[in-house]
Scaffold this motif. Structure first.
Motif, PDB file in Angstrom:
ATOM      1  N   TRP A  27       0.999  -1.392  -0.722  1.00  0.00           N
ATOM      2  CA  TRP A  27       0.348   0.201  -0.197  1.00  0.00           C
ATOM      3  C   TRP A  27       1.007   1.627  -0.150  1.00  0.00           C
ATOM      4  N   ASP A  28       1.863   1.248  -0.176  1.00  0.00           N
ATOM      5  CA  ASP A  28       2.958   1.975  -0.839  1.00  0.00           C
ATOM      6  C   ASP A  28       3.222   3.187  -1.543  1.00  0.00           C
ATOM      7  N   GLU A  29       3.410   3.980  -1.549  1.00  0.00           N
ATOM      8  CA  GLU A  29       3.369   4.510  -3.397  1.00  0.00           C
ATOM      9  C   GLU A  29       4.297   4.742  -3.894  1.00  0.00           C
ATOM     10  N   PHE A  30       4.300   4.679  -5.267  1.00  0.00           N
ATOM     11  CA  PHE A  30       4.981   3.637  -6.011  1.00  0.00           C
ATOM     12  C   PHE A  30       5.402   4.482  -7.536  1.00  0.00           C
ATOM     13  N   ALA A  31       5.983   6.247  -7.057  1.00  0.00           N
ATOM     14  CA  ALA A  31       6.849   6.525  -7.790  1.00  0.00           C
ATOM     15  C   ALA A  31       8.072   6.409  -7.673  1.00  0.00           C
ATOM     16  N   ASN A  32       9.194   6.390  -7.796  1.00  0.00           N
ATOM     17  CA  ASN A  32      10.675   6.488  -8.152  1.00  0.00           C
ATOM     18  C   ASN A  32      10.697   7.457  -7.680  1.00  0.00           C
ATOM     19  N   PRO A  33      12.124   7.764  -7.267  1.00  0.00           N
ATOM     20  CA  PRO A  33      13.102   9.022  -6.603  1.00  0.00           C
ATOM     21  C   PRO A  33      13.878   9.487  -7.968  1.00  0.00           C
ATOM     22  N   VAL A 180      -9.465  23.053  15.929  1.00  0.00           N
ATOM     23  CA  VAL A 180     -10.637  22.188  14.204  1.00  0.00           C
ATOM     24  C   VAL A 180     -10.849  21.404  14.986  1.00  0.00           C
ATOM     25  N   TYR A 181     -11.877  21.083  15.052  1.00  0.00           N
ATOM     26  CA  TYR A 181     -12.941  20.008  15.553  1.00  0.00           C
ATOM     27  C   TYR A 181     -13.526  18.959  13.955  1.00  0.00           C
ATOM     28  N   GLU A 182     -13.253  17.726  14.221  1.00  0.00           N
ATOM     29  CA  GLU A 182     -12.924  16.217  13.530  1.00  0.00           C
ATOM     30  C   GLU A 182     -13.403  15.682  13.850  1.00  0.00           C
ATOM     31  N   ARG A 183     -14.928  14.866  13.075  1.00  0.00           N
ATOM     32  CA  ARG A 183     -15.990  13.763  13.680  1.00  0.00           C
ATOM     33  C   ARG A 183     -15.271  13.014  13.454  1.00  0.00           C
ATOM     34  N   SER A 184     -14.104  12.208  12.925  1.00  0.00           N
ATOM     35  CA  SER A 184     -13.221  11.033  12.580  1.00  0.00           C
ATOM     36  C   SER A 184     -12.161  11.002  14.042  1.00  0.00           C
ATOM     37  N   ASP A 185     -11.721   9.670  13.832  1.00  0.00           N
ATOM     38  CA  ASP A 185     -10.748   9.992  14.636  1.00  0.00           C
ATOM     39  C   ASP A 185      -9.217   9.899  14.509  1.00  0.00           C
ATOM     40  N   ARG A 186      -9.044  10.754  13.200  1.00  0.00           N
ATOM     41  CA  ARG A 186      -7.923  11.083  12.961  1.00  0.00           C
ATOM     42  C   ARG A 186      -8.231  12.130  11.792  1.00  0.00           C
ATOM     43  N   ILE A 187      -7.166  13.243  12.326  1.00  0.00           N
ATOM     44  CA  ILE A 187      -7.721  14.950  11.575  1.00  0.00           C
ATOM     45  C   ILE A 187      -7.086  14.182   9.401  1.00  0.00           C
ATOM     46  N   GLY A 188      -7.699  15.204   9.122  1.00  0.00           N
ATOM     47  CA  GLY A 188      -7.664  14.998   8.115  1.00  0.00           C
ATOM     48  C   GLY A 188      -8.254  15.083   6.606  1.00  0.00           C
ATOM     49  N   GLY A 189      -9.343  14.656   7.151  1.00  0.00           N
ATOM     50  CA  GLY A 189     -10.316  14.747   6.113  1.00  0.00           C
ATOM     51  C   GLY A 189     -10.722  13.911   4.965  1.00  0.00           C
ATOM     52  N   LEU A 190     -10.634  13.868   3.983  1.00  0.00           N
ATOM     53  CA  LEU A 190     -10.418  13.365   2.793  1.00  0.00           C
ATOM     54  C   LEU A 190      -9.425  12.999   2.367  1.00  0.00           C
ATOM     55  N   LEU A 191      -7.757  13.586   3.052  1.00  0.00           N
ATOM     56  CA  LEU A 191      -6.485  13.239   3.126  1.00  0.00           C
ATOM     57  C   LEU A 191      -6.151  12.396   3.801  1.00  0.00           C
ATOM     58  N   TRP A 203       1.824   9.312   6.471  1.00  0.00           N
ATOM     59  CA  TRP A 203       2.556   9.510   7.655  1.00  0.00           C
ATOM     60  C   TRP A 203       2.837  11.085   6.751  1.00  0.00           C
ATOM     61  N   ILE A 204       3.009  10.555   5.935  1.00  0.00           N
ATOM     62  CA  ILE A 204       3.301  12.746   5.039  1.00  0.00           C
ATOM     63  C   ILE A 204       1.764  13.791   6.291  1.00  0.00           C
ATOM     64  N   VAL A 205       0.809  12.728   5.858  1.00  0.00           N
ATOM     65  CA  VAL A 205      -0.438  13.724   6.051  1.00  0.00           C
ATOM     66  C   VAL A 205      -0.179  14.034   7.972  1.00  0.00           C
ATOM     67  N   THR A 276      -8.783   2.367   5.013  1.00  0.00           N
ATOM     68  CA  THR A 276      -7.889   3.241   5.457  1.00  0.00           C
ATOM     69  C   THR A 276      -7.512   2.856   6.967  1.00  0.00           C
ATOM     70  N   LYS A 277      -8.585   3.579   7.580  1.00  0.00           N
ATOM     71  CA  LYS A 277      -8.110   3.527   8.816  1.00  0.00           C
ATOM     72  C   LYS A 277      -7.985   1.480   9.434  1.00  0.00           C
ATOM     73  N   SER A 278      -8.693   0.563   8.797  1.00  0.00           N
ATOM     74  CA  SER A 278      -8.467  -0.467   9.299  1.00  0.00           C
ATOM     75  C   SER A 278      -6.600  -0.731   8.920  1.00  0.00           C
ATOM     76  N   LEU A 279      -6.479  -0.383   7.593  1.00  0.00           N
ATOM     77  CA  LEU A 279      -5.039  -0.725   7.565  1.00  0.00           C
ATOM     78  C   LEU A 279      -4.319   0.464   7.952  1.00  0.00           C
ATOM     79  N   LEU A 280      -4.235   1.664   8.847  1.00  0.00           N
ATOM     80  CA  LEU A 280      -3.596   2.186   9.422  1.00  0.00           C
ATOM     81  C   LEU A 280      -3.807   1.861  11.099  1.00  0.00           C
ATOM     82  N   ASP A 281      -5.084   1.136  10.898  1.00  0.00           N
ATOM     83  CA  ASP A 281      -5.221   1.045  12.998  1.00  0.00           C
ATOM     84  C   ASP A 281      -4.697  -1.056  12.739  1.00  0.00           C
ATOM     85  N   SER A 282      -4.723  -1.736  11.926  1.00  0.00           N
ATOM     86  CA  SER A 282      -4.387  -2.740  12.026  1.00  0.00           C
ATOM     87  C   SER A 282      -3.240  -3.523  10.873  1.00  0.00           C
TER      88      SER A 282
END
Length: 505
Positions: A27-33, A180-191, A203-205, A276-282
């Motif tokens: 699930w990593d970014e795929f652009a090479n340096p 800043v108020y956010e209803r989800s468990d992490r900040i960033g919204g659609l980001l 981790w970039i967000v 994404t939530k499941s990916l980050l959580d576990s």
């Protein structure tokens, strides 16, 4: 520009990508340096064009033309060519709070309006932007910069997507205390939850959020304004409120389509958010997501969200994958009615399309240019078919003819084109209708005909004194650059309201 003939000497080049079958394993970014030498050459391609449409930010034919943030693109292209990366970063941050986001997920309307793009491939603006900010972080040039003085004024910002974060960054820099108020468990919204990890690693967000926190912005998660805290309470506790809730009510064009109630039919954001939530959580070990593994998957709707559903389904290991688009395939080059500097409405192959083509053997329908393209064009869904136990089993479709409109539609069905497709899961990526209305109802905020919070562009003030609206909740579903633009400008007007004058751009 430092290299007036660069556009004649160098060809457009962007970062290479890991092969589709390789990157589907993670699930990593795929652009090479990309080499610094190449980036310098790409900066050299920026012309001394005299009238740089790349940073105009106008609307033409209903679409963005140039960068809505008015990024100083020719300036930092030239600075990269001269190897002055630190100054390039400063010029980039002057107009854009979050270039590490836009350099990854913005569709780059700037490139669509590049003067060189009239008859050559445009300057690789997005690639250069991303590498400027990534180098800034790598070199530790980007550090917390809290305000030297505080005004004592308090501002509540509802929603932590790009508009809300931009408003918070700007208002905090002016010395106001921002929550800043956010209803989800992490900040960033659609980001955080709307864009898959392989397009924007989280981790970039989080890195930028941590910077804002160190600068003095307060973040409150798992708190829904209008539910956990009544919206009127914000008016009592804060001197001003900025609404940046986004446009989160999805379109559902199939409410009257037979079988719509079947299990297995989901809005795209249900799928993407939970994944994404499941990916980050576990790392997807908790099972709290909609799995496409060994399933026949159909995605209805193109665009970025539909493409993200393709890439996510493939990483799960789906059995088959098809993407329905009701519109015809776009041309390979600009049509006569789509001239420069309008956004070019041309056929594109995004990461999910390329990955699906690498995995599955599709039979060409004669329209496609990508071998094994997963997309079916000019096709409409006419029925969802169940298995007798309330679950989706198949989808029935019919081709449509856009050259033959009817009284009730801009197209007509093609007789004899009916087809049935196996489907265990269907993801609807059909855009969004507008913001949820709870806050507007509790505060008495006026809305427009599309249910967006009513506030004039450039002023952002609602009918309620001290309450401003910015981003998708005000303008409707749009691009990340428009969200950041509106968050910044709403902050300017909010600062003017609080202080009588403002120095914010």
């Amino acid at each position: 520009m430092g290299k007036p003939t660069g556009f004649k000497e160098y060809q457009r080049q962007t970062a290479s990508e890991r092969l589709p079958k390789e990157r589907l394993k993670d699930w990593d970014e795929f652009a090479n340096p990309i080499e610094l030498k190449v980036l310098k050459q790409q900066g050299a391609r920026c012309m001394d064009c005299g009238i740089p449409f790349c940073h105009t930010g106008d609307i033409m034919a209903g679409m963005a033309t140039g960068c809505p943030l008015h990024n100083l693109i020719p300036e930092w292209n030239d600075l990269v060519y001269h190897n002055d990366w630190r100054e390039a970063l400063d010029r980039l941050h002057k107009t854009n709070n979050f270039p590490e986001f836009t350099g990854r997920v913005c569709p780059a309307p700037c490139e669509g309006s590049c003067t060189l793009g009239i008859n050559e491939p445009p300057v690789a603006i997005k690639t250069i932007e991303r590498n400027i900010v990534d180098r800034g972080f790598a070199e530790d040039w980007i550090q917390p910069n809290p305000p030297t003085e505080r005004t004592g004024k308090k501002v509540a910002i509802v929603g932590s997507g790009p508009a809300g974060l931009a408003a918070a960054a700007q208002l905090n820099s002016a010395g106001h205390l921002c929550t800043v108020y956010e209803r989800s468990d992490r900040i960033g919204g659609l980001l955080m939850y709307g864009i898959p990890n392989m397009k924007l690693e989280k981790w970039i967000v989080q890195r930028r959020i941590d910077l804002l926190r160190e600068e003095g912005v307060e973040f409150v998660t798992e708190t829904e304004i209008g539910k956990d805290i009544p919206a009127p309470e914000l008016m009592d506790k804060f001197d001003a409120v900025v609404l940046s809730t986004g446009a989160t009510v999805p379109n559902d064009f199939f409410v009257r389509t037979p079988g719509r109630e079947l299990n297995g039919i989901h809005f795209a954001m249900e799928f993407l958010h939970a994944n994404t939530k499941s990916l980050l959580d576990s790392e997807l070990k908790d099972g709290n997501f909609i799995s496409a593994k060994d399933k026949h998957v159909i995605v209805i709707g193109g665009g970025d969200t539909g493409n993200d559903c393709l890439g996510t389904s493939l990483r799960h290991g789906c059995k088959s994958l098809v993407n329905f688009e009701i519109v015809p395939q776009s041309p390979e080059s600009r049509a006569p009615n789509n001239p420069w500097p309008q956004w070019p409405k041309v056929h594109r192959v995004d990461y999910g399309h390329a990955e699906a083509a690498a995995v599955f053997d599709y039979k060409s329908n004669g329209q496609k240019t990508l071998a094994n393209d997963p997309r079916e064009y000019a096709i409409q869904t006419t029925e969802f078919i169940g298995d007798g136990n309330g679950n989706l089993k198949a989808i029935k479709t019919q081709q449509v003819d856009w050259s033959n409109p009817t009284e009730n539609a801009p197209f007509s069905p093609v007789p004899g084109s009916e087809k049935e497709w196996p489907a265990d899961l269907c993801f609807m990526a059909l855009g969004f209708r507008g913001p949820e209305q709870t806050i507007a109802e509790q505060l008495g905020i006026e809305v427009d005909a599309r249910s967006n919070f009513k506030a004039t562009y450039g002023k952002y003030a609602t009918n309620l004194e001290g309450v401003f609206a910015a981003g998708d909740c005000r303008r409707g579903q749009s691009l990340i650059v428009w969200a950041i633009n509106e968050g910044r400008e709403a902050a300017r007007e909010c600062d003017r309201y609080l202080m009588g004058v403002t120095e914010l751009p």
